[in-house]
Motif scaffolding. Structure first.
Motif, PDB file in Angstrom:
ATOM      1  N   GLY A 100       0.458  -1.204  -0.271  1.00 50.30           N
ATOM      2  CA  GLY A 100      -0.036  -0.127  -0.389  1.00 50.30           C
ATOM      3  C   GLY A 100       0.553   1.277   0.116  1.00 50.30           C
ATOM      4  O   GLY A 100       2.246   1.612   1.018  1.00 50.30           O
ATOM      5  N   THR A 133      -4.042   7.419   3.903  1.00 47.21           N
ATOM      6  CA  THR A 133      -4.058   6.670   4.899  1.00 47.21           C
ATOM      7  C   THR A 133      -4.688   6.269   5.522  1.00 47.21           C
ATOM      8  O   THR A 133      -4.695   5.078   6.237  1.00 47.21           O
ATOM      9  CB  THR A 133      -3.015   8.102   5.648  1.00 47.21           C
ATOM     10  OG1 THR A 133      -1.219   8.296   5.047  1.00 47.21           O
ATOM     11  CG2 THR A 133      -2.847   7.726   7.037  1.00 47.21           C
ATOM     12  N   LEU A 136      -5.601   2.796   4.125  1.00 48.18           N
ATOM     13  CA  LEU A 136      -4.085   1.603   4.144  1.00 48.18           C
ATOM     14  C   LEU A 136      -3.965   1.734   6.239  1.00 48.18           C
ATOM     15  O   LEU A 136      -3.512   0.690   6.378  1.00 48.18           O
ATOM     16  CB  LEU A 136      -2.680   2.084   3.713  1.00 48.18           C
ATOM     17  CG  LEU A 136      -3.124   3.226   1.805  1.00 48.18           C
ATOM     18  CD1 LEU A 136      -2.057   3.815   1.996  1.00 48.18           C
ATOM     19  CD2 LEU A 136      -3.241   1.700   1.722  1.00 48.18           C
ATOM     20  N   LEU A 140      -4.538  -2.084   6.854  1.00 45.97           N
ATOM     21  CA  LEU A 140      -3.101  -2.781   7.707  1.00 45.97           C
ATOM     22  C   LEU A 140      -3.489  -3.265   8.830  1.00 45.97           C
ATOM     23  O   LEU A 140      -3.492  -4.602   8.731  1.00 45.97           O
ATOM     24  CB  LEU A 140      -1.866  -2.041   7.768  1.00 45.97           C
ATOM     25  CG  LEU A 140      -0.580  -1.092   6.785  1.00 45.97           C
ATOM     26  CD1 LEU A 140      -0.153  -0.584   7.612  1.00 45.97           C
ATOM     27  CD2 LEU A 140       0.345  -2.823   6.670  1.00 45.97           C
ATOM     28  N   ALA A 148       3.214  -1.327   3.578  1.00 51.61           N
ATOM     29  CA  ALA A 148       2.835   0.166   3.861  1.00 51.61           C
ATOM     30  C   ALA A 148       3.228   1.058   3.579  1.00 51.61           C
ATOM     31  O   ALA A 148       3.994   1.199   4.513  1.00 51.61           O
ATOM     32  CB  ALA A 148       1.337   0.663   4.320  1.00 51.61           C
ATOM     33  N   LEU A 150       3.286   4.963   4.702  1.00 47.14           N
ATOM     34  CA  LEU A 150       1.549   6.097   4.238  1.00 47.14           C
ATOM     35  C   LEU A 150       2.490   7.070   5.532  1.00 47.14           C
ATOM     36  O   LEU A 150       3.233   7.130   6.433  1.00 47.14           O
ATOM     37  CB  LEU A 150       0.551   4.710   4.953  1.00 47.14           C
ATOM     38  CG  LEU A 150       0.633   4.750   6.695  1.00 47.14           C
ATOM     39  CD1 LEU A 150      -0.572   4.089   7.345  1.00 47.14           C
ATOM     40  CD2 LEU A 150       1.581   2.853   6.594  1.00 47.14           C
ATOM     41  N   TYR A 276       4.584  -2.571   8.895  1.00 54.45           N
ATOM     42  CA  TYR A 276       3.848  -3.452   8.332  1.00 54.45           C
ATOM     43  C   TYR A 276       3.348  -4.677   9.758  1.00 54.45           C
ATOM     44  O   TYR A 276       3.739  -4.429  10.517  1.00 54.45           O
ATOM     45  CB  TYR A 276       4.510  -4.176   7.281  1.00 54.45           C
ATOM     46  CG  TYR A 276       6.289  -4.868   8.795  1.00 54.45           C
ATOM     47  CD1 TYR A 276       6.622  -5.798   8.972  1.00 54.45           C
ATOM     48  CD2 TYR A 276       7.381  -3.210   8.417  1.00 54.45           C
ATOM     49  CE1 TYR A 276       7.269  -6.342  10.193  1.00 54.45           C
ATOM     50  CE2 TYR A 276       8.775  -3.959   9.558  1.00 54.45           C
ATOM     51  CZ  TYR A 276       8.778  -4.682   9.785  1.00 54.45           C
ATOM     52  OH  TYR A 276      10.280  -4.630  10.412  1.00 54.45           O
TER      53      TYR A 276
END
Length: 314
Positions: A100, A133, A136, A140, A148, A150, A276
């Motif tokens: 992402g 964001t 995302l 996550l 990602a 972000l 992550y």
């Protein structure tokens, strides 16, 4: 049957189901079918002679024996992944990764990031997700994406964050608006034109709204968008004054398509992280984080070099 018949795929499936609480989502994550996931869990339960999950009115949760198995499964898979990582080469890694990205990344160093990633991991398939964001962050936490870049950090105890890069945000407008550029404008003066900014559910929008409420008396017009490309286009077309990352519009400032507008209130910089989930463990993710850190370090050097070349003489 004896425990020796347990395989790593069954344990990996067990960890994903325990994390996602869904056979369907696990099937999507592992690129297989829901019956295949159910079969793996059933075989694992049969081998161990215990029930690992309770399935109650659509909800799945670990039993006491499932909770007992969890740390052992995590340790076995981590040890296996570390062994593969130690012995094999990066180009041997295979699989699908769903990554992402905030749109600011797309308009800055994403091409360098992806080309380097392909060179290091040619056998890995990449599924790109470009979103805001908040979306995302949600994906996550739900494990819908593996990694990602972000506006972070993501405040969740199961998400690891690495500081990546900071983008300076500036006010910019087309010359056709004839906004003064030789002095600092007050917020009232700035808000005489429409202000173009990020989507309503983002930090930049919230901070701009807060400043306008506190420091302006006249009604203001805010045009918000979840698309940086749309904000950029509206600024170029003279719709209003936009706040955008300097790195994204540096070329437009240099060639005169946009002008930087000074204001007593400066939009806060945007801090990006590589984020992550820490579980289930994936050795490739840590390598991608290091790759992201390397790419952003080189990108910062390039931007600093470009800025020094266009800086006015004193």
């Amino acid at each position: 049957m004896v425990p020796g018949n347990i395989n790593l795929t069954q344990l990996q499936t067990f960890l994903w189901v325990s994390s996602l609480r869904s056979f369907r989502k696990t099937a999507e994550k592992m690129n297989t079918t829901q019956p295949a996931i159910s079969s793996r869990i059933a075989r694992l339960e049969e081998t161990l002679g215990v029930r690992l999950f309770e399935r109650d009115t659509g909800f799945i949760h670990l039993t006491a024996k499932g909770l007992e198995l969890l740390p052992y499964a995590e340790k076995l898979l981590r040890t296996s992944a570390m062994l593969v990582d130690k012995i094999s080469h990066d180009e041997d890694f295979v699989g699908i990764l769903r990554l992402g990205f905030s749109e600011a990344i797309v308009h800055t160093f994403l091409p360098e990031f992806l080309s380097g990633l392909h060179q290091k991991f040619p056998a890995i398939e990449i599924d790109l997700v470009v979103d805001t964001t908040p979306n995302l962050r949600k994906e996550l936490i739900e494990r819908a994406i593996d990694f990602a870049l972000l506006m972070g950090p993501v405040t969740d105890f199961q998400i690891e964050n690495h500081d990546l890069i900071e983008f300076d945000v500036i006010w910019a407008a087309a010359p056709s608006l004839q906004i003064e550029t030789d002095r600092q404008l007050s917020l009232d003066e700035l808000a005489a034109s429409p202000l173009i900014t990020y989507a309503r559910n983002t930090r930049p929008y919230a901070e701009l709204s807060r400043q306008l409420r506190k420091n302006t008396e006249l009604p203001t017009r805010i045009y918000s968008s979840s698309s940086l490309a749309a904000i950029h286009r509206m600024a170029l077309d003279g719709v209003g004054i936009a706040n955008l990352p300097r790195q994204m519009i540096q070329a437009d400032i240099v060639n005169g398509r946009l002008q930087e507008i000074q204001c007593v209130w400066h939009p806060p910089s945007l801090k990006f992280t590589a984020s992550y989930p820490t579980e289930p463990y994936n050795p490739v993710t840590e390598k991608i984080v290091q790759h992201a850190l390397d790419v952003t370090r080189d990108y910062r050097k390039q931007m600093e070099s470009s800025a020094s070349l266009v800086a006015p003489e004193k």
